[in-house]
Every structure is written in structure tokens, then in C-alpha cells.
Design an enzyme around this catalytic site. Structure first.
Site, PDB file in Angstrom:
ATOM      1  N   ARG A  79     -47.388  -0.592  71.222  1.00 12.80           N
ATOM      2  CA  ARG A  79     -47.636  -2.032  71.201  1.00 12.80           C
ATOM      3  C   ARG A  79     -48.992  -2.385  71.814  1.00 12.80           C
ATOM      4  O   ARG A  79     -49.629  -3.352  71.385  1.00 12.80           O
ATOM      5  CB  ARG A  79     -46.509  -2.770  71.929  1.00 12.80           C
TER       6      ARG A  79
ATOM      7  N   LYS B 279     -23.687  -4.698  62.818  1.00  7.32           N
ATOM      8  CA  LYS B 279     -22.886  -5.877  62.487  1.00  7.32           C
ATOM      9  C   LYS B 279     -23.392  -6.629  61.273  1.00  7.32           C
ATOM     10  O   LYS B 279     -24.582  -6.942  61.181  1.00  7.32           O
ATOM     11  CB  LYS B 279     -22.835  -6.826  63.690  1.00  7.32           C
TER      12      LYS B 279
ATOM     13  N   GLY C  33     -37.629  -2.766  65.264  1.00  3.43           N
ATOM     14  CA  GLY C  33     -36.388  -2.316  65.880  1.00  3.43           C
ATOM     15  C   GLY C  33     -36.143  -0.824  65.792  1.00  3.43           C
ATOM     16  O   GLY C  33     -37.060  -0.006  65.883  1.00  3.43           O
TER      17      GLY C  33
ATOM     18  N   GLY D 270     -36.863  -8.774  65.694  1.00  2.00           N
ATOM     19  CA  GLY D 270     -36.274 -10.097  65.530  1.00  2.00           C
ATOM     20  C   GLY D 270     -37.150 -11.029  64.720  1.00  2.00           C
ATOM     21  O   GLY D 270     -36.665 -11.770  63.853  1.00  2.00           O
TER      22      GLY D 270
END
Length: 395
Positions: free
Chosen positions: A37, A199, A353, A376
Site C-alpha cells: 500500500r 456470506k 481483500g 470494500g
């Protein structure tokens, strides 16, 4: 991003420039263990240095309580790593808007770089507090947002301060938004989207959006078991969301209506527990034992998924196929990563992610067209949400 000003549009010489970067890097024993990053922000930082700007970098790191300094979440190791990468001194302030930050910001010379302490040591950052925004803005003449990974948060440093200073997008922010929206708006076809993770409820808006855009949608990870339940299969003790079975059935029907090929696992690697040493067996999704859970896609599924990926001209991937951190359950994610890497002619986007962790683990990152720094944020962009950090930059 035609309606958003780039740093190329600004005269930055001699100006104090507050830059929101994403230095939320992993630390161990006070040292940065992965500087991806930090390196992602280098083009913007170097441009500002070359433009003789006085650079003030702000970021969060981890999840501190917001009640003051916590040694485990200090940005000092990130500042030291940046200094090593740039091969020049980088000044570090022990606070964010206090006396040390003000003094060191005021003392900056053209081309100097200052890193302020973790924004989230102050609870006002996350609440987008007006006073905190003003205090940040008072440190600088110009604001630049280069932190795509936090663009989905309406925090002081990502949204509030942009309203108080002339605001510009950094190179990473521009590239992230343009690359992802470009693929979604006008993908080269066939467009294959791959979604994993645990999920369905976390990804339902993304699934819905991709069923309007993709030619093939591949489902892996534990979320596949809710879809298999919707097909009437018994998934044993696999992770599932009973409340989302009807919604999954609707998604299956939507795929048929839209002519999207929806690929679900045909076999899985099952075990009695999520354990590196658990007894594993490959079973058909029609024969998952009641006392076992699926923890990875099986070899037949890996082959089918890889063949679909090989035919793609555009690939978007977010989410692993199984518990890839454990060797017995890593093969499916590795096969998908390898298939994406092997399709050299396709535009390939890794949507942040765990997918990024996977391509790094399997040493395939350099084979991908684009790797997003924001899990996200990239997901919200895919599902058509407005990102506060991007909206704040609009003219």
C-alpha cells in the site's frame, strides 16, 4: 472521472498539500511486513515532491480505540519504510492536529515529506467532526485524496476536509476508479466474474449488479452452500445462511432470465472441522456427509471454473474459493488464481481483500492486469454505490 480534478491540474509548487493515503499496512515487532500500500501511493508522492510541494501525508492504521496514542497502531514504522523507499528523510509528527503536527507542517520546505500520526487515534476522524476537519485543513493549502481503499467511508480525512480546501484526486485514486468502472461499463466480452467469500448476505448487491453485466458468474467460497441449498441439496455442516436461501433462488432465476451462465461447485473438499490436520475427502455436492463441511471447491469444479476463465476477455475476481490459508483447502483458490494468471489476453482485475492475499501467496500478482487496493471500496463501486471519498472531489 472527467468532473474530478487531478493533481496534474494543480500548481503545487511551494504549497502545503494534505494527502490522504492508505498506509494501513501490517506490522510485526514495529516493522512493516508488507509495503504494497505504501508503494501504491508512490506515483502521487513522487509527483508532489517533483512539483516542489510540501507534502503532508495522513492515514489510519488498524482499529485503535480513538482515545489517544496506542503504540501497536503507530504510523511511525510506515513513515520509516517510506523514507527507505524514497531514499530521503521523511519527517514524522507524533500527533495529527496538535502542536507537533502544526510545528513540523509549518517548517516544511519545498519537496519535503511529513507523515502525521494515525488519524484514528482521534475519534473525531471517523465521525467526520467539523472541528477536526477544520484543524486538518488549517495545516495545508491543498487537499489530495489518494486513498481509494477508504473512499467508501465518509470520514474527516476522506470527505469532510475536501470541502474546505481545493481538492484533487491522486494517481492511485484515478486509476482505481477508472479501471473498475471502465470494466463494468464496457467490458471486453466474454466477461467472467468470480465471487467467493463466506456470506451471500455480504455480496448480494454485488451479485445482483454482476448478473446485469457479466456473461458468466462463478460462485465459490462458503457462500456457494446457500445457493446449493436453494437448489435443494443437503450441504451437511457447511456454513450457510438459511435466511438467504430464497434470495439465492431468486438470483439463480435472474441468471437464467438474463442469459448469464451461473457456475456453482460440482464437488467440494470436505472435512469435519476447519483444521489444518482434519481428515479431508473430495465429495460430490450431492453427497456431502451430514457431519462434514465443504471448505474448498473440488478438482472437477476447479477444472470447470478454469475452463470458463480461459475463455474470458475480461475477468473480475473478489473472494477466495475456500479456506486457502490452510494447505488442505488451498487448491481451489490456487487453481482459479492460476487460471486468471494464465489468461494473458484478458483484462484481469483483482477486487481487493483476500483475493489479493491469494494472488500474492501464490506469487501470481505480476500476472494480473490490475490489483485493487480497496476491497470494500471496490465492492461498493461494483454494486453502483456512490463513494463519499470520490463524491467529495467532484467539481
Amino acid at each position: 472521472m472527467a468532473d474530478i480534478k487531478s493533481i496534474d491540474d494543480a500548481d503545487l509548487a511551494g504549497k502545503k498539500v494534505l494527502v490522504r493515503v492508505d498506509f494501513n499496512v501490517p506490522l510485526k515487532n514495529g516493522e512493516v511486513t508488507d509495503d504494497t500500500r505504501i508503494r501504491a501511493a508512490l506515483p502521487t508522492i513522487q509527483k508532489l515532491i517533483d512539483s516542489r510541494a510540501r507534502v503532508i501525508l495522513v492515514s489510519h492504521l488498524g482499529r485503535p480505540k480513538g482515545k489517544g496514542f496506542e503504540a501497536d497502531f503507530s504510523l511511525k514504522p510506515a513513515a520509516q519504510r517510506l523514507s527507505e523507499i524514497l531514499a530521503m528523510p521523511v519527517v514524522f509528527a507524533s500527533d495529527t492536529v496538535g502542536g507537533d503536527a502544526k510545528e513540523k507542517a509549518a517548517a516544511l520546505k519545498d519537496g519535503n515529506v511529513l507523515v502525521l500520526e494515525n488519524l484514528r487515534f482521534d475519534s473525531r476522524e471517523k465521525s467526520n467532526d467539523a472541528d477536526f476537519c477544520r484543524e486538518l485543513a488549517n495545516l495545508a493549502d491543498v487537499y489530495v485524496n489518494d486513498a481509494f481503499g477508504t473512499a467508501h467511508r465518509a470520514h474527516a480525512s476522506t470527505a469532510g476536509v475536501a470541502k474546505l480546501l481545493p481538492a484533487y484526486a491522486g494517481y492511485l485514486m484515478q486509476k482505481e476508479v477508472e479501471t473498475i468502472t471502465g470494466m463494468l461499463d464496457a467490458p471486453k466480452r466474454p466477461f467472467v466474474a468470480i465471487l467467493g467469500g463466506s456470506k451471500v448476505s455480504d455480496k448480494i448487491k454485488v451479485i445482483d449488479s454482476l448478473l446485469d453485466k457479466a456473461d458468466t458468474l462463478i460462485i465459490g467460497g462458503a457462500m456457494c452452500f446457500t445457493f446449493l441449498l436453494a437448489q435443494g441439496k443437503d450441504v451437511g455442516s457447511s456454513l450457510k445462511e438459511d435466511d438467504w436461501v430464497d434470495r439465492a433462488a431468486q438470483m439463480i432465476e435472474k441468471a437464467k432470465t438474463n442469459g448469464v451462465k451461473l457456475l456453482l461447485p460440482q464437488d467440494v473438499v470436505a472435512a469435519g472441522a476447519i483444521d489444518e490436520n482434519a481428515e479431508c475427502e473430495v465429495v460430490s455436492v450431492d453427497d456431502i456427509p451430514s457431519d462434514m463441511m465443504g471448505l474448498d471447491i473440488g478438482p472437477v469444479t476447479s477444472r470447470v471454473y478454469s475452463e470458463a476463465i480461459a475463455q474470458a476477455s475480461s475477468v473480475f475476481w473478489n473472494g477466495p474459493m475456500g479456506v486457502f490459508e490452510m494447505e488442505p483447502f488451498a487448491a481451489g483458490t490456487k487453481a482459479v488464481a492460476q487460471a486468471v494468471a494464465d489468461n494473458a489476453l484478458a483484462d484481469t482485475i483483482i477486487g481487493g481483500g483476500d483475493s489479493v492475499a491469494a494472488v500474492n501467496k501464490f506469487n501470481l500478482a505480476d500476472k494480473m492486469t490490475f490489483i485493487s487496493t480497496g476491497g470494500g471500496a471496490s465492492m461498493e463501486l461494483v454494486q453502483g454505490e456512490a463513494l463519499p471519498g470520490v463524491e467529495a472531489l467532484r467539481r
